[in-house]
Design a protein around this motif. Structure first.
Motif, mmCIF file in Angstrom:
data_model
loop_
_atom_site.group_PDB
_atom_site.id
_atom_site.type_symbol
_atom_site.label_atom_id
_atom_site.label_comp_id
_atom_site.label_asym_id
_atom_site.label_seq_id
_atom_site.Cartn_x
_atom_site.Cartn_y
_atom_site.Cartn_z
ATOM 1 N N CYS A 1 0.840 -1.206 0.000
ATOM 2 C CA CYS A 1 0.000 0.000 0.000
ATOM 3 C C CYS A 1 0.879 1.262 0.000
ATOM 4 N N VAL B 1 -7.214 -7.972 -9.629
ATOM 5 C CA VAL B 1 -5.862 -7.719 -10.126
ATOM 6 C C VAL B 1 -5.684 -8.519 -11.414
ATOM 7 N N PHE C 1 -8.432 -3.578 -1.240
ATOM 8 C CA PHE C 1 -7.734 -2.306 -1.450
ATOM 9 C C PHE C 1 -8.284 -1.234 -0.510
ATOM 10 N N TYR D 1 -2.293 6.340 -6.272
ATOM 11 C CA TYR D 1 -1.792 5.164 -6.988
ATOM 12 C C TYR D 1 -0.450 5.501 -7.635
ATOM 13 N N THR E 1 -2.429 -5.039 -12.887
ATOM 14 C CA THR E 1 -3.150 -3.768 -12.917
ATOM 15 C C THR E 1 -4.568 -3.962 -12.377
ATOM 16 N N THR E 2 -5.156 -2.835 -11.982
ATOM 17 C CA THR E 2 -6.513 -2.852 -11.426
ATOM 18 C C THR E 2 -7.271 -1.673 -12.005
ATOM 19 N N SER F 1 -1.441 0.651 -11.680
ATOM 20 C CA SER F 1 -0.522 -0.454 -11.385
ATOM 21 C C SER F 1 -0.754 -0.932 -9.963
ATOM 22 N N SER F 2 -1.133 -2.196 -9.819
ATOM 23 C CA SER F 2 -1.371 -2.715 -8.466
ATOM 24 C C SER F 2 -0.293 -3.696 -8.019
ATOM 25 N N GLN G 1 -0.270 -2.723 -4.202
ATOM 26 C CA GLN G 1 -1.139 -1.659 -3.717
ATOM 27 C C GLN G 1 -2.226 -2.208 -2.794
ATOM 28 N N PHE G 2 -2.582 -3.473 -2.973
ATOM 29 C CA PHE G 2 -3.624 -4.075 -2.122
ATOM 30 C C PHE G 2 -3.004 -4.571 -0.815
#
Lengths: 273, 212
Positions: free
Chosen positions: B83, B125, B145, B150, B162-163, B170-171, B182-183
């Protein structure tokens, strides 16, 4: 695609779940940890635990409960009830809660939302709003201690209540919701005290009015009696998440059946693993 | 082989219990710490996201952790940012004025106003690469998330997943030993547990190789 969340809520008193939860495969229906694991496995997207313990001495029990839950479930959970200060928030987060919900304390001390969201990040600050409809031609409760920007006027439709719906505040619920979001609330948990426990559906009009203008996610609460009520809160009320207690606790509906119903109505939900 | 030593960096206030519990479950020795001596001796740094860009960067500086983290990454040891822990790897963030760690070229942006902020809840994702972190995890699987900003890396080849939330972001990022998501895998149920299991396997396999 971001899915709509289904959130069971459990009331905890002195470390035990109240409101008699009944499932065949639960050995101890009063154990919050066992119920948390059950709901996690059932496919709940998130959980909320509300500490309704009256005496503050016994409230430390909740910290142990939170620690135990955080070691057993791997979905997000929020803890509310009796959170009054930055220290209370810190204790809950460090015990393993992902978010805290603040209610009366935020009304008594507006700075708490701002201070806590700056310190911990707005993602973990949920502001809970308990409200009732203002009856037509209702005389205004005069309360001089309320910021005039937030006070109810003749145009107001909903008023904030505290202490489980017993005490009126003179605060307009929609105005307060916007204020809380602007102060850093990451999410709003909005409970209709008129509809709570009635099983006749959520206050769709309130949800709809709030959703149209608010920038943060809204959890609809108070009134779910059928699976269609969950759908309405999202399709008509535009809520981001739906909270329900009794319809799940009493085994009237399962999380799975709720998700299937929502999905059949075109609502994006996280599939059960 | 000795147990993998993991330091979860403590630099703010928040829930770090869940991450620790999972990493231990998969057989690592994990401590939550801000002690430089402990961190410098660890095989892996897990860098969670706590608070906002500026408060986090100030805390890292006060605790003298900035160079420590940079040196860990440069030395080739594994690093997992979660995150905000992913976002801080980049150059600058729209969330604040403090420069980030500047380990990955690119910047951190805020979601546009037409989307609710934070982006909160379960989202998919889409994998753009066969990364070992996602062994046994399908593309378009759901993860949890919660963020309003981001990352936008300069080099697209480091993007592994990616999400979609209004826009595609970009995740999952990976460059060599540096991984960022990111999650919150520790809040993503069974799939998240699988992700951590894969992460530990990946670290172990590299550690075995380096013994030869």
């Amino acid at each position: 695609m971001l899915t709509k969340r289904l959130i069971p809520c459990l009331d905890i008193d002195k470390g035990r779940v109240v409101k008699g939860v009944s499932f065949e495969n639960i050995r101890d229906a009063g154990d919050p940890v066992e119920l948390a694991v059950f709901y996690d496995k059932s496919g709940a997207d998130e959980l909320i635990f509300l500490d309704i313990t009256a005496s503050s001495e016994e409230r430390n029990t909740m910290i142990d409960v939170v620690k135990n839950i955080s070691e057993k479930i791997f979905i997000p959970f929020t803890v509310g009830g009796g959170i009054r200060s930055i220290t209370d928030i810190q204790n809950m987060l460090e015990a393993g809660a992902d978010k805290v919900s603040i209610n009366t304390a935020a009304i008594k001390n507006e700075k708490l939302i701002n201070q806590s969201s700056k310190f911990f990040g707005n993602q973990c600050i949920v502001v809970a709003i308990d409200f009732k409809k203002i009856p037509p031609n209702n005389p205004l409760h005069k309360n001089d201690s309320i910021d005039p920007e937030l006070a109810i006027t003749t145009n107001s439709k909903w008023e904030i209540y505290t202490h489980g719906g017993r005490n009126s505040t003179g605060i307009d619920a929609i105005k307060w919701a916007h204020y809380a979001a602007s102060m850093g609330a990451g999410e709003l948990l909005v409970t209709s005290m008129d509809y709570d426990g009635q099983k006749s559906g959520y206050d769709i009009e309130f949800l709809n009015v709030l959703s149209k203008t608010i920038q943060v996610p809204i959890i609809a609460s108070g009134g779910a009696g059928t699976l269609e009520h969950l759908v309405e809160a999202i399709t008509l009320g535009h809520a981001d998440a739906v909270l329900a207690a009794s319809i799940f606790h009493f085994g009237i509906y399962s999380i799975e059946s709720a998700k299937i119903h929502m999905s059949n109505k075109g609502i994006p939900v996280r599939p059960i693993q | 082989m000795s147990q993998i030593k993991i330091s979860i960096i403590k630099y703010g206030s928040g829930n770090l219990h869940s991450v620790k519990k999972i990493l231990e479950k998969f057989g690592s020795s994990t401590t939550i710490t801000d002690n430089p001596n402990e961190i410098v001796n660890s095989d892996v740094i897990v860098f969670p996201g706590q608070g906002s860009n500026d408060t986090a960067m100030r805390q890292l500086r006060e605790k003298n952790l900035v160079d420590l983290i940079r040196n860990h990454v440069i030395s080739g040891k594994y690093f997992l940012g979660i995150c905000l822990g992913l976002q801080l790897l980049f150059e600058t963030s729209e969330e604040g004025i403090e420069p980030c760690l500047n380990l990955i070229p690119g910047n951190v942006k805020q979601f546009p106003r037409d989307q609710k902020r934070p982006h909160m809840g379960w989202n998919q994702v889409t994998l753009t690469d066969n990364h070992p972190l996602f062994n046994g995890i399908n593309s378009d699987e759901f993860f949890y998330f919660v963020h309003s900003y981001y990352v936008e890396p300069s080099a697209s080849k480091i993007i592994k997943g990616t999400t979609r939330y209004g826009l595609n972001f970009s995740s999952v990022i990976s460059i060599g030993n540096m991984i960022g998501v990111q999650f919150h895998p520790e809040k993503s149920g069974f799939v998240g547990l699988k992700f951590y299991e894969n992460f530990i396997e990946l670290v172990k396999s590299k550690k075995n190789l380096s013994c030869y």
